[in-house]
Design a protein around this motif. Structure first.
Motif, PDB file in Angstrom:
ATOM      1  N   ASP A  65       8.925   1.364  10.120  1.00 38.83           N
ATOM      2  CA  ASP A  65       8.497   0.397   9.102  1.00 38.83           C
ATOM      3  C   ASP A  65       7.511   0.974   8.098  1.00 38.83           C
ATOM      4  OD1 ASP A  65       8.345  -2.565   8.238  1.00 38.83           O
ATOM      5  OD2 ASP A  65       6.235  -2.045   8.571  1.00 38.83           O
ATOM      6  N   ILE A  66       6.765   2.007   8.462  1.00 42.21           N
ATOM      7  CA  ILE A  66       5.655   2.454   7.620  1.00 42.21           C
ATOM      8  C   ILE A  66       6.110   2.876   6.222  1.00 42.21           C
ATOM      9  CG2 ILE A  66       5.758   4.806   8.519  1.00 42.21           C
ATOM     10  CD1 ILE A  66       2.591   2.822   7.465  1.00 42.21           C
ATOM     11  N   THR A  67       7.299   3.458   6.096  1.00 37.96           N
ATOM     12  CA  THR A  67       7.785   3.868   4.780  1.00 37.96           C
ATOM     13  C   THR A  67       7.996   2.650   3.876  1.00 37.96           C
ATOM     14  OG1 THR A  67       8.856   5.837   5.680  1.00 37.96           O
ATOM     15  CG2 THR A  67       9.614   5.075   3.543  1.00 37.96           C
ATOM     16  N   ASP A  68       8.661   1.626   4.420  1.00 34.79           N
ATOM     17  CA  ASP A  68       8.862   0.407   3.639  1.00 34.79           C
ATOM     18  C   ASP A  68       7.529  -0.259   3.314  1.00 34.79           C
ATOM     19  OD1 ASP A  68      11.599   0.671   3.584  1.00 34.79           O
ATOM     20  OD2 ASP A  68      11.947  -0.639   5.307  1.00 34.79           O
ATOM     21  N   ALA A  69       6.618  -0.233   4.272  1.00 32.74           N
ATOM     22  CA  ALA A  69       5.304  -0.848   4.045  1.00 32.74           C
ATOM     23  C   ALA A  69       4.584  -0.154   2.894  1.00 32.74           C
ATOM     24  CB  ALA A  69       4.470  -0.778   5.321  1.00 32.74           C
ATOM     25  N   ALA A  70       4.643   1.173   2.851  1.00 30.94           N
ATOM     26  CA  ALA A  70       3.990   1.912   1.777  1.00 30.94           C
ATOM     27  C   ALA A  70       4.642   1.611   0.431  1.00 30.94           C
ATOM     28  CB  ALA A  70       4.049   3.415   2.069  1.00 30.94           C
ATOM     29  N   ASN A  71       5.972   1.605   0.403  1.00 34.94           N
ATOM     30  CA  ASN A  71       6.666   1.304  -0.844  1.00 34.94           C
ATOM     31  C   ASN A  71       6.345  -0.101  -1.342  1.00 34.94           C
ATOM     32  OD1 ASN A  71       8.020   3.762  -1.253  1.00 34.94           O
ATOM     33  ND2 ASN A  71       9.677   3.183   0.128  1.00 34.94           N
ATOM     34  N   ASP A  72       6.359  -1.067  -0.428  1.00 31.38           N
ATOM     35  CA  ASP A  72       6.094  -2.449  -0.820  1.00 31.38           C
ATOM     36  C   ASP A  72       4.660  -2.636  -1.302  1.00 31.38           C
ATOM     37  OD1 ASP A  72       8.655  -3.111  -0.171  1.00 31.38           O
ATOM     38  OD2 ASP A  72       8.179  -4.173   1.679  1.00 31.38           O
ATOM     39  N   ARG A 129      -0.776   4.567  10.476  1.00 27.12           N
ATOM     40  CA  ARG A 129      -1.547   4.347   9.245  1.00 27.12           C
ATOM     41  C   ARG A 129      -1.398   5.549   8.315  1.00 27.12           C
ATOM     42  NH1 ARG A 129      -7.732   2.950  10.055  1.00 27.12           N
ATOM     43  NH2 ARG A 129      -6.726   1.221  11.176  1.00 27.12           N
ATOM     44  N   TRP A 130      -1.085   5.272   7.066  1.00 29.14           N
ATOM     45  CA  TRP A 130      -0.972   6.315   6.040  1.00 29.14           C
ATOM     46  C   TRP A 130      -2.043   6.120   4.972  1.00 29.14           C
ATOM     47  CZ3 TRP A 130       4.872   6.705   4.269  1.00 29.14           C
ATOM     48  CH2 TRP A 130       5.627   7.287   5.305  1.00 29.14           C
ATOM     49  N   GLN A 131      -2.479   7.221   4.402  1.00 27.24           N
ATOM     50  CA  GLN A 131      -3.207   7.189   3.144  1.00 27.24           C
ATOM     51  C   GLN A 131      -2.213   7.589   2.059  1.00 27.24           C
ATOM     52  OE1 GLN A 131      -6.486   9.918   2.694  1.00 27.24           O
ATOM     53  NE2 GLN A 131      -7.196   8.952   0.805  1.00 27.24           N
ATOM     54  N   GLY A 160      -5.268   4.759  -5.144  1.00 30.50           N
ATOM     55  CA  GLY A 160      -4.361   4.669  -4.006  1.00 30.50           C
ATOM     56  C   GLY A 160      -4.929   3.776  -2.924  1.00 30.50           C
ATOM     57  N   GLY A 161      -4.498   3.989  -1.685  1.00 33.08           N
ATOM     58  CA  GLY A 161      -4.979   3.109  -0.632  1.00 33.08           C
ATOM     59  C   GLY A 161      -4.493   3.528   0.732  1.00 33.08           C
ATOM     60  N   TYR A 162      -4.701   2.630   1.708  1.00 32.19           N
ATOM     61  CA  TYR A 162      -4.312   2.849   3.092  1.00 32.19           C
ATOM     62  C   TYR A 162      -3.317   1.760   3.491  1.00 32.19           C
ATOM     63  CZ  TYR A 162      -8.289   6.021   3.281  1.00 32.19           C
ATOM     64  OH  TYR A 162      -9.156   7.056   3.033  1.00 32.19           O
ATOM     65  N   VAL A 163      -2.251   2.176   4.145  1.00 30.18           N
ATOM     66  CA  VAL A 163      -1.209   1.254   4.586  1.00 30.18           C
ATOM     67  C   VAL A 163      -1.011   1.437   6.081  1.00 30.18           C
ATOM     68  CG1 VAL A 163       1.180   0.521   4.310  1.00 30.18           C
ATOM     69  CG2 VAL A 163      -0.074   1.424   2.344  1.00 30.18           C
ATOM     70  N   GLU A 164      -0.940   0.331   6.804  1.00 33.23           N
ATOM     71  CA  GLU A 164      -0.706   0.403   8.250  1.00 33.23           C
ATOM     72  C   GLU A 164       0.426  -0.525   8.646  1.00 33.23           C
ATOM     73  OE1 GLU A 164      -4.016   0.557  11.055  1.00 33.23           O
ATOM     74  OE2 GLU A 164      -3.086  -1.101  12.182  1.00 33.23           O
ATOM     75  N   SER A 165       1.321  -0.012   9.497  1.00 34.31           N
ATOM     76  CA  SER A 165       2.335  -0.830  10.161  1.00 34.31           C
ATOM     77  C   SER A 165       1.939  -0.941  11.629  1.00 34.31           C
ATOM     78  CB  SER A 165       3.721  -0.194  10.041  1.00 34.31           C
ATOM     79  OG  SER A 165       4.221  -0.291   8.729  1.00 34.31           O
ATOM     80  N   LEU A 166       1.751  -2.164  12.080  1.00 32.88           N
ATOM     81  CA  LEU A 166       1.368  -2.445  13.457  1.00 32.88           C
ATOM     82  C   LEU A 166       2.476  -3.264  14.097  1.00 32.88           C
ATOM     83  CD1 LEU A 166      -0.675  -2.762  15.849  1.00 32.88           C
ATOM     84  CD2 LEU A 166      -1.581  -4.758  14.635  1.00 32.88           C
TER      85      LEU A 166
END
Length: 303
Positions: free
Chosen positions: A186-193, A230-232, A240-246
């Motif tokens: 999910d993390i890739t979609d979360a970052a894109n969204d 979690r990605w930066q 930019g920012g930080y995105v996390e898929s939990l």
């Protein structure tokens, strides 16, 4: 004008005396009694309703606001794909065995609104709403969403951006079965969204230019073992920012995986990353109390 039925509990078209969850696009496997007691999936096939719009965005864009206002009379949050990390292929949510129209009656009423609590009826959980945050309705995706009250002019394409957003949903569009697999997928979609494209192709941050993983591992969520990634992300405009898929197992219905997404700006106005762990620890069953389960000896990973 074509209008879609909003997510909610509706009379099950194939099982009298039972209510089934309509997620805004399809009937899901979640059922319950009219008094609110949630069941597991019934021994009947669930059918897919006509396709509707895709998962929505997390930032309000000017062009998106005009488009959605014409369609549903509301603004849309950001989402999409493109120049940043690319999403994997979508799966199917449920097994089809015919055609069932979307529900046409009002959904059953849920728990009373509390400005300090975000309620996800479908997954039977609540999340604490931090100070300076509020629940926000997303008419495009129907996702349970909260965001910072303050907005600012997006640094890329015109529009208004939030410093932070959190959403929850059920991982019904995948055949993955473990929390680790779901979170990593999910993390890739979360970052894109969160930081790449909005629904009409605008780039509030001029798109994602790079990313790096800053954290991953097992975590306890409501007494059950979940997994976070979690990605930066760095963007073409802004900090930019930080995105996390939990991801973590649901304790209701079909026990599908629940996915909570966090998107926090990295700039001066961005929320503290410690708030992600605070919200994670605060996830609880509707009505209070705590669920027991595998992984209760784990603790949320430290920053």
């Amino acid at each position: 004008m074509t209008m879609t039925t909003p997510p909610g509990w509706y009379p099950d078209p194939g099982l009298p005396g039972t209510e089934r969850w309509w997620d805004g696009t399809v009937w899901t496997a979640h059922t319950r009694a009219p008094d609110g007691q949630v069941f597991g999936p019934p021994p009947v096939a669930v059918v897919v309703a006509p396709p509707a719009r895709r998962r929505g965005p997390l930032v309000i864009g000017a062009a998106a606001a005009v488009l959605v206002a014409a369609v549903v009379g509301a603004v849309a949050f950001r989402g999409g794909d493109g120049g940043g990390p690319q999403p994997g292929p979508a799966g199917s949510s449920v097994v089809a065995s015919g055609t069932v129209n979307s529900p046409s009656v009002q959904p059953s009423s849920g728990p009373s609104a509390d400005p300090r609590t975000l309620v996800d009826q479908l997954n039977g959980i609540t999340l604490p709403i931090p100070d300076g945050w509020e629940k926000t309705d997303d008419p495009v995706s129907g996702l349970v969403t909260m965001a910072t009250k303050d907005t600012y002019d997006c640094p890329g394409d015109a529009g208004f951006c939030h410093h932070g957003t959190v959403t929850t949903s059920t991982a019904t569009m995948t055949d993955l079965t473990t929390a680790e697999a779901v979170a990593k997928h999910d993390i890739t979609d979360a970052a894109n969204d969160a930081y790449d494209h909005d629904p009409v192709g605008s780039r509030p941050y001029n798109g994602i230019t790079s990313h790096r993983e800053v954290k991953s591992g097992s975590v306890v969520v409501d007494g059950r073992t979940g997994y976070l990634v979690r990605w930066q992300v760095r963007t073409g405009a802004g900090p930019g920012g930080y995105v996390e898929s939990l991801a973590f197992p649901s304790t209701v219905g079909s026990q599908a995986m629940v996915v909570a997404r966090f998107a926090f700006d990295a700039g001066p106005g961005g929320p503290s990353l410690a708030l992600i762990d605070t919200v994670t620890r605060g996830i609880a069953p509707i009505g209070g109390g705590r669920n027991g389960g595998v992984g209760t000896s784990l603790a949320p990973p430290s920053l």
